[in-house]
Structure formats: structure tokens, C-alpha cells
Scaffold this motif. Structure first.
Motif, PDB file in Angstrom:
ATOM      1  N   PRO A 287       1.079  -1.313   0.076  1.00  0.00           N
ATOM      2  CA  PRO A 287       0.020   0.094   0.025  1.00  0.00           C
ATOM      3  C   PRO A 287       0.864   1.257  -0.107  1.00  0.00           C
ATOM      4  CG  PRO A 287      -0.796  -1.581   1.533  1.00  0.00           C
ATOM      5  CD  PRO A 287       0.637  -2.038   0.994  1.00  0.00           C
ATOM      6  N   GLY A 288       0.427   2.320  -0.970  1.00  0.00           N
ATOM      7  CA  GLY A 288       1.330   3.491  -0.974  1.00  0.00           C
ATOM      8  C   GLY A 288       2.443   3.243  -1.936  1.00  0.00           C
ATOM      9  N   GLY A 289       2.885   2.193  -2.424  1.00  0.00           N
ATOM     10  CA  GLY A 289       3.820   1.867  -3.285  1.00  0.00           C
ATOM     11  C   GLY A 289       3.626   2.415  -4.799  1.00  0.00           C
ATOM     12  N   ILE A 290       4.646   2.712  -5.460  1.00  0.00           N
ATOM     13  CA  ILE A 290       4.502   3.300  -6.744  1.00  0.00           C
ATOM     14  C   ILE A 290       4.961   2.351  -7.929  1.00  0.00           C
ATOM     15  CG2 ILE A 290       5.329   5.191  -8.181  1.00  0.00           C
ATOM     16  CD1 ILE A 290       5.575   6.895  -5.793  1.00  0.00           C
ATOM     17  N   ARG A 336      -7.848  -1.042 -14.967  1.00  0.00           N
ATOM     18  CA  ARG A 336      -8.261  -2.332 -15.141  1.00  0.00           C
ATOM     19  C   ARG A 336      -7.438  -3.263 -13.951  1.00  0.00           C
ATOM     20  NH1 ARG A 336      -9.181  -5.414 -20.568  1.00  0.00           N
ATOM     21  NH2 ARG A 336      -9.021  -3.388 -21.559  1.00  0.00           N
ATOM     22  N   ALA A 337      -5.909  -2.619 -13.910  1.00  0.00           N
ATOM     23  CA  ALA A 337      -5.199  -3.678 -13.178  1.00  0.00           C
ATOM     24  C   ALA A 337      -5.350  -3.342 -11.493  1.00  0.00           C
ATOM     25  CB  ALA A 337      -3.779  -3.213 -13.340  1.00  0.00           C
ATOM     26  N   GLY A 338      -6.319  -2.337 -11.168  1.00  0.00           N
ATOM     27  CA  GLY A 338      -6.617  -2.273  -9.860  1.00  0.00           C
ATOM     28  C   GLY A 338      -6.220  -0.757  -9.468  1.00  0.00           C
ATOM     29  N   PHE A 339      -5.662  -0.012  -9.891  1.00  0.00           N
ATOM     30  CA  PHE A 339      -5.123   1.392  -9.293  1.00  0.00           C
ATOM     31  C   PHE A 339      -6.299   2.450  -9.641  1.00  0.00           C
ATOM     32  CE2 PHE A 339      -1.263  -0.857 -10.753  1.00  0.00           C
ATOM     33  CZ  PHE A 339      -0.589  -0.443  -9.924  1.00  0.00           C
ATOM     34  N   ALA A 340      -6.361   3.358  -8.626  1.00  0.00           N
ATOM     35  CA  ALA A 340      -7.374   4.474  -8.712  1.00  0.00           C
ATOM     36  C   ALA A 340      -7.043   5.308  -9.490  1.00  0.00           C
ATOM     37  CB  ALA A 340      -7.597   4.742  -7.129  1.00  0.00           C
ATOM     38  N   ARG A 341      -7.776   6.024 -10.334  1.00  0.00           N
ATOM     39  CA  ARG A 341      -7.700   7.192 -11.421  1.00  0.00           C
ATOM     40  C   ARG A 341      -6.930   8.379 -10.781  1.00  0.00           C
ATOM     41  NH1 ARG A 341      -9.039   6.078 -16.538  1.00  0.00           N
ATOM     42  NH2 ARG A 341     -10.379   4.326 -16.809  1.00  0.00           N
ATOM     43  N   ASP A 342      -7.450   8.736  -9.560  1.00  0.00           N
ATOM     44  CA  ASP A 342      -6.648   9.772  -8.733  1.00  0.00           C
ATOM     45  C   ASP A 342      -5.338   9.670  -8.266  1.00  0.00           C
ATOM     46  OD1 ASP A 342      -7.233   8.324  -6.618  1.00  0.00           O
ATOM     47  OD2 ASP A 342      -8.498   9.734  -5.583  1.00  0.00           O
ATOM     48  N   ARG A 376       0.041   4.954  -8.030  1.00  0.00           N
ATOM     49  CA  ARG A 376       0.150   4.749  -6.865  1.00  0.00           C
ATOM     50  C   ARG A 376      -0.908   3.712  -6.117  1.00  0.00           C
ATOM     51  NH1 ARG A 376       3.491   9.037  -2.547  1.00  0.00           N
ATOM     52  NH2 ARG A 376       4.097   7.211  -1.210  1.00  0.00           N
ATOM     53  N   LYS A 377      -0.328   2.689  -5.463  1.00  0.00           N
ATOM     54  CA  LYS A 377      -1.407   2.007  -4.796  1.00  0.00           C
ATOM     55  C   LYS A 377      -2.051   2.395  -3.777  1.00  0.00           C
ATOM     56  CE  LYS A 377      -1.973  -3.248  -3.578  1.00  0.00           C
ATOM     57  NZ  LYS A 377      -1.265  -4.398  -3.516  1.00  0.00           N
ATOM     58  N   ALA A 378      -3.190   2.322  -3.589  1.00  0.00           N
ATOM     59  CA  ALA A 378      -4.051   2.939  -2.383  1.00  0.00           C
ATOM     60  C   ALA A 378      -3.420   2.344  -1.094  1.00  0.00           C
ATOM     61  CB  ALA A 378      -5.576   2.524  -2.635  1.00  0.00           C
ATOM     62  N   THR A 379      -3.800   3.133  -0.074  1.00  0.00           N
ATOM     63  CA  THR A 379      -2.988   2.770   1.214  1.00  0.00           C
ATOM     64  C   THR A 379      -4.200   2.371   1.993  1.00  0.00           C
ATOM     65  OG1 THR A 379      -3.541   5.235   1.860  1.00  0.00           O
ATOM     66  CG2 THR A 379      -1.525   4.652   1.548  1.00  0.00           C
TER      67      THR A 379
END
Ligand SMILES: C[S@@+](CC[C@H](N)C(=O)[O-])C[C@H]1O[C@@H](n2cnc3c(N)ncnc32)[C@H](O)[C@@H]1O
Length: 380
Positions: A287-290, A336-342, A376-379
Motif C-alpha cells: 500500500p502506498g507503493g508506486i 483495469r489492473a486495480g489502480f485508482a484514477r486519482d 500509486r497503490k491505495a493505502t
């Protein structure tokens, strides 16, 4: 005489060095002095004719086809292909002559700073071309005169032919992107970093230098490139791990990296593989990773004429997947891979060697900056 940038690069015989330099100079001349002039012909002559016929703006495929009717451009395609092929062949011939010495140096560096993990059972993906960008023997040349030949050829060819654009260690991209990330994400302090498709580590090593406390790992499907890369990193005193794995399914644990990235990997994979790689990045990140992917700019960053210039790579330079990859809407794929647009971003990292005045912006095909897109992956 040119100084060799590290111990895994050996000075060639004078006549071989001249041949290698000649083809490299010809490539640069064709890219930077000849091709840019064709835009004027397109704008003044070809585009008006296309508009008359089509009653709309032409797309990249229509422009490329029409420009093949321009004799100077057709001659350019032939000359550019010949120069590319001959440049790699010249570097490969030098590497083959140095086989024994290169193997001896790698053996001597064996227990150096870099760690090498090979997996001879890993299948080579079908989409990787036998000789991508006309590189003699390709990335996985196991038929070559020695097991380091593929990596040594790739390193030589880029270091010798792109020295003005990339620096002798071909590391301008890595340093420039790492500097940009530090500016864009000042509080980001990755503990584990993974590069997908690292080849010999040109971009990987600068990330260890930018984040010295991090554990830095590069994976690739090419054992020969990794073996050479590990010896090269050891000779440069950089502590990184090279591991033979497929970026689509790396085998690492869920949430085990803080930064996962690629550089000029994805245009050499098919669309299905690129989608699998984006999903794998999401799985691998804490979580929080880029995640980011750096390549030439997507088509939506370019005008139609600039897009059409990829036609030569696709037609003549064994890069058949470029059109599909550069046409992808990356943000849709990341979602599609699971990342949030913002959390998504697109950045252009200014080249540090251009900024330092080492090379003028207009003499570089990248335009003096490197494109990257990521999320960035959501935290929570
Ligand atoms: C153009 S090179 C990348 C250069 C490198 N990233 C750099 O910055 O120096 C592309 C590399 O991707 C590797 N590759 C292609 N498909 C792959 C996959 N599915 N998994 C891992 N590596 C892959 C190739 O073997 C090759 O070494």
C-alpha cells in the motif's frame, strides 16, 4: 583514445573500433540531421494532398504509407536499417573476439557486489523477437560464442553509439527519472525496488545510487543479459540483484515491493503481456507503493506525423508491437489492473545531461526528456 567505462568493456582493435564508430555515427546522422527535414515535405506537399483526398486529417498509418511514396524517405528507410544492422554487427564482432577475456573477467568478478539468480528452466516469451531492433543474436543468444555475448553486445552498442545522448554508462535515463521521482514524491523512501526487463542494468543501477538504503532487484527473461549485467554491476561496485524471471508472473510475494518500474520493456511485449504486467505490478506493490513505466511517449502525446515515424521501427526494425502498445490508453489499463484514477500520473523527466549542457536538446531523439506514466497503490 576513448576510455572504457568499466572493466567488462574491453578496448577493441583500432580498425574494429573505427568500423563500429562509423555505423554509429551514420545512425545518429540519419536520425538527427536527415529525418527531421522530411516533416517540411510532409506539411507542404503530402498533407495537403491527403486532405484533398480524405476530406479530413490523415491518421498515422495513412501518413506513413503516403510518405513511402517520397523517394528520399524510402532511401532513408534502407539506409537507416542498414546502419542499425551494421552497428550491432560491428559491436557483436568485437564482443566475439573478446570472448575468452570477457569470460575470465566475469569469473574474476564472480563474488563481487551484484547477486545473480539464473533459472535455466524459465521459458522465453514468444513475443520477444529473435533479433529485436536488428540486434545480432537478440537478447537470448545461447548459440553465441560465449554466454555473455548478448549482454556484452547490447552494452557495447548502446554505450558506443548512444554515448552522446545517454552518457558512457547509458545511465542518463535512470538518473533523470530517479531525480524526477524524488521531486514529484519527496517523502517517498522505497525499501525494495524492482525493475522489470532490466537487460544489463543501465537503468537499474542509478536507482541503487538514488536510493542507497533500498534493496534493488532487476529481473529479465534473458539469462545471458543478466549474467553480463551482474558482472558489469560488480565491476562498477553497485550492490544489486539480477534475477531471471518473467515480468508477467514474477513469483515474488504479494505486497513485497515499494517501487516497481520498467523502462522500454512494454513496447517489446504484446498487449496481453502488458496487461498481465500491470496486474502483476499492482499485486507486488505494498500500500502506498508506486508503479511507473517509461517508454517513448504514447501516441496521444504526439501529433499524427510524429506518430507515423514509428512505421520504420515496425516495418524494418523488428519492433512489431510498438503500434499496439503506444496506442493503449494507459490510464484505462492501470484502472483495469486495480489502480485508482486519482493516483495516476504522467511525467516528463528532463534529461540531466542535456540540462548540464553536455548535449543539445535538438540532437536527441527523446527531445531532451523522458516520458513516464504510473500510479500509486491505495493505502487502505
Ligand atoms: C529494451 S530492453 C530493456 C532495457 C532496460 N530496461 C534498460 O533500461 O536498460 C527489453 C528487455 O525486456 C526483456 N523482456 C521482454 N519480455 C519480458 C518479460 N515478460 N519479463 C521480463 N523481461 C522481459 C528482454 O529480454 C530485454 O532484456
Amino acid at each position: 583514445m576513448q576510455t572504457m567505462p568499466h572493466d567488462m568493456m574491453i578496448r577493441p582493435r583500432f580498425d574494429d573500433a573505427v568500423r563500429e564508430a562509423y555505423w554509429g555515427e551514420l545512425q545518429t546522422f540519419l536520425e538527427t540531421d536527415v529525418r527531421p527535414g522530411f516533416r517540411r515535405h510532409y506539411e507542404t506537399s503530402v498533407e495537403p494532398q491527403l486532405r484533398d483526398v480524405l476530406h479530413r486529417s490523415p491518421d498515422r498509418h495513412e501518413i506513413a504509407t503516403a510518405m513511402l511514396g517520397y523517394p528520399a524517405n524510402r532511401a532513408w528507410y534502407v539506409a537507416r536499417t542498414t546502419a542499425q544492422r551494421q552497428a550491432f554487427d560491428a559491436s557483436r564482432a568485437i564482443v566475439d573476439q573478446q570472448a575468452d577475456e570477457l569470460s575470465a573477467r566475469a569469473r574474476a568478478l564472480g563474488n563481487g557486489h551484484a547477486v545473480l539468480e539464473l533459472d535455466a528452466s524459465l521459458p522465453f516469451p514468444r513475443y520477444v523477437q529473435a533479433e529485436p531492433h536488428n540486434m545480432a543474436g537478440g537478447y537470448d543468444d545461447s548459440t553465441g560464442s560465449h554466454p555473455l555475448a548478448a549482454g556484452a553486445t547490447y552494452d557495447r552498442a548502446l554505450a558506443v553509439h548512444r554515448v552522446a545522448a545517454m552518457g558512457p554508462l547509458v545511465d542518463d535515463v535512470g538518473h533523470s527519472i530517479a531525480a524526477m521521482l524524488k521531486t514529484a514524491f519527496p517523502n517517498f523512501a522505497p525499501r525494495r525496488i524492482l525493475e522489470l526487463g532490466c537487460t544489463v542494468g543501465h537503468t537499474l543501477l542509478p536507482f541503487k545510487q538514488a536510493y542507497p538504503a533500498a534493496e534493488v532487484v532487476g529481473i529479465d527473461v534473458s539469462g545471458p543479459c543478466l549474467a553480463y549485467g551482474a558482472a558489469r554491476a560488480s565491476s562498477l561496485g553497485v550492490e544489486v540483484t539480477f534475477s531471471e524471471r518473467n515480468a508477467e508472473h514474477t513469483g515474488y510475494a504479494d505486497a513485497s515491493f515499494d517501487l516497481v518500474f520498467s523502462r522500454i520493456l512494454l513496447h517489446e511485449t504484446c498487449e496481453e503481456a502488458a496487461r498481465a504486467i500491470f496486474a502483476e505490478c499492482h499485486r507486488l506493490l505494498r500500500p502506498g507503493g508506486i508503479m511507473f513505466h517509461s517508454d517513448a511517449p504514447q501516441f496521444d502525446e504526439l501529433d499524427a506525423y510524429a506518430q507515423s515515424l514509428r512505421d520504420w521501427d515496425i516495418r524494418c526494425n523488428a519492433e512489431p508491437f510498438m503500434d499496439g502498445y503506444y496506442a493503449m490508453v494507459l490510464e484505462d489499463e492501470f484502472a483495469r489492473a486495480g489502480f485508482a484514477r486519482d493516483t495516476m500520473f504522467r511525467l516528463f523527466a528532463p534529461s540531466l545531461i542535456v540540462q548540464a549542457g553536455y548535449r543539445a536538446e535538438e540532437t536527441r531523439t527523446s527531445g531532451g526528456r523522458y516520458f513516464l506514466a504510473g500510479a500509486r497503490k491505495a493505502t487502505n
